[in-house]
Design a protein around this motif. Structure first.
Motif, PDB file in Angstrom:
ATOM      1  N   GLY A  45       0.816  -1.208   0.000  1.00 36.48           N
ATOM      2  CA  GLY A  45       0.000   0.000   0.000  1.00 36.48           C
ATOM      3  C   GLY A  45       0.849   1.255   0.000  1.00 36.48           C
ATOM      4  N   VAL A  46       1.905   1.258   0.800  1.00 40.97           N
ATOM      5  CA  VAL A  46       2.801   2.418   0.855  1.00 40.97           C
ATOM      6  C   VAL A  46       3.455   2.638  -0.511  1.00 40.97           C
ATOM      7  N   VAL A  47       3.908   1.574  -1.139  1.00 40.57           N
ATOM      8  CA  VAL A  47       4.543   1.693  -2.455  1.00 40.57           C
ATOM      9  C   VAL A  47       3.553   2.245  -3.470  1.00 40.57           C
ATOM     10  N   LEU A  48       2.327   1.749  -3.475  1.00 34.84           N
ATOM     11  CA  LEU A  48       1.330   2.229  -4.429  1.00 34.84           C
ATOM     12  C   LEU A  48       1.011   3.707  -4.214  1.00 34.84           C
ATOM     13  N   VAL A  49       0.894   4.131  -2.960  1.00 33.58           N
ATOM     14  CA  VAL A  49       0.620   5.543  -2.670  1.00 33.58           C
ATOM     15  C   VAL A  49       1.769   6.424  -3.155  1.00 33.58           C
ATOM     16  N   PHE A  54       3.954  10.404  -7.056  1.00 33.00           N
ATOM     17  CA  PHE A  54       4.922  10.775  -8.078  1.00 33.00           C
ATOM     18  C   PHE A  54       4.272  10.906  -9.446  1.00 33.00           C
ATOM     19  N   LEU A  55       3.296  10.056  -9.741  1.00 34.81           N
ATOM     20  CA  LEU A  55       2.579  10.150 -11.010  1.00 34.81           C
ATOM     21  C   LEU A  55       1.876  11.495 -11.131  1.00 34.81           C
ATOM     22  N   VAL A  56       1.213  11.914 -10.063  1.00 32.37           N
ATOM     23  CA  VAL A  56       0.509  13.199 -10.078  1.00 32.37           C
ATOM     24  C   VAL A  56       1.506  14.355 -10.230  1.00 32.37           C
ATOM     25  N   ILE A  61       3.893  18.554 -13.673  1.00 28.16           N
ATOM     26  CA  ILE A  61       5.060  19.210 -14.267  1.00 28.16           C
ATOM     27  C   ILE A  61       4.986  19.127 -15.788  1.00 28.16           C
ATOM     28  N   ASN A  62       4.571  17.994 -16.308  1.00 28.59           N
ATOM     29  CA  ASN A  62       4.459  17.813 -17.755  1.00 28.59           C
ATOM     30  C   ASN A  62       3.452  18.795 -18.351  1.00 28.59           C
ATOM     31  N   PHE A  63       2.276  18.897 -17.733  1.00 28.20           N
ATOM     32  CA  PHE A  63       1.270  19.838 -18.234  1.00 28.20           C
ATOM     33  C   PHE A  63       1.767  21.285 -18.132  1.00 28.20           C
ATOM     34  N   GLY A  64       2.440  21.616 -17.045  1.00 34.64           N
ATOM     35  CA  GLY A  64       2.971  22.963 -16.873  1.00 34.64           C
ATOM     36  C   GLY A  64       4.015  23.301 -17.934  1.00 34.64           C
TER      37      GLY A  64
END
Length: 77
Positions: A45-49, A54-56, A61-64
């Motif tokens: 669960g910690v790894v997935l969070v 990081f994905l968000v 950053i990509n959109f910016g």
């Protein structure tokens, strides 16, 4: 002619060495302290969070940067 070394010992064949390595590996695995199932679930669960956070961040950053690039390229037109 080359002199023979007295310390030369013939290596066992590949199958003997592989068998010995497998035996050592299984012996080592018996000594491992395996985590409990609840601990594994918690760690997963910690790894997935962390991955989702990081994905968000990277997506933001990509959109910016994409918006900045669009702004810069539209100024030149």
């Amino acid at each position: 002619m080359a002199a023979s070394n007295k310390g030369d010992v013939k290596k066992p064949n590949i199958f003997v060495r592989m068998g010995r390595k497998l035996k050592e590996t299984f012996s080592e695995l018996k000594r491992v302290t395996w985590p409990t199932f609840p601990k594994v679930l918690k760690s997963t669960g910690v790894v997935l969070v962390v991955v989702l956070v990081f994905l968000v961040v990277v997506t933001g950053i990509n959109f910016g940067l994409q918006a900045l690039l669009d702004l810069v390229t539209s100024i030149g037109e």
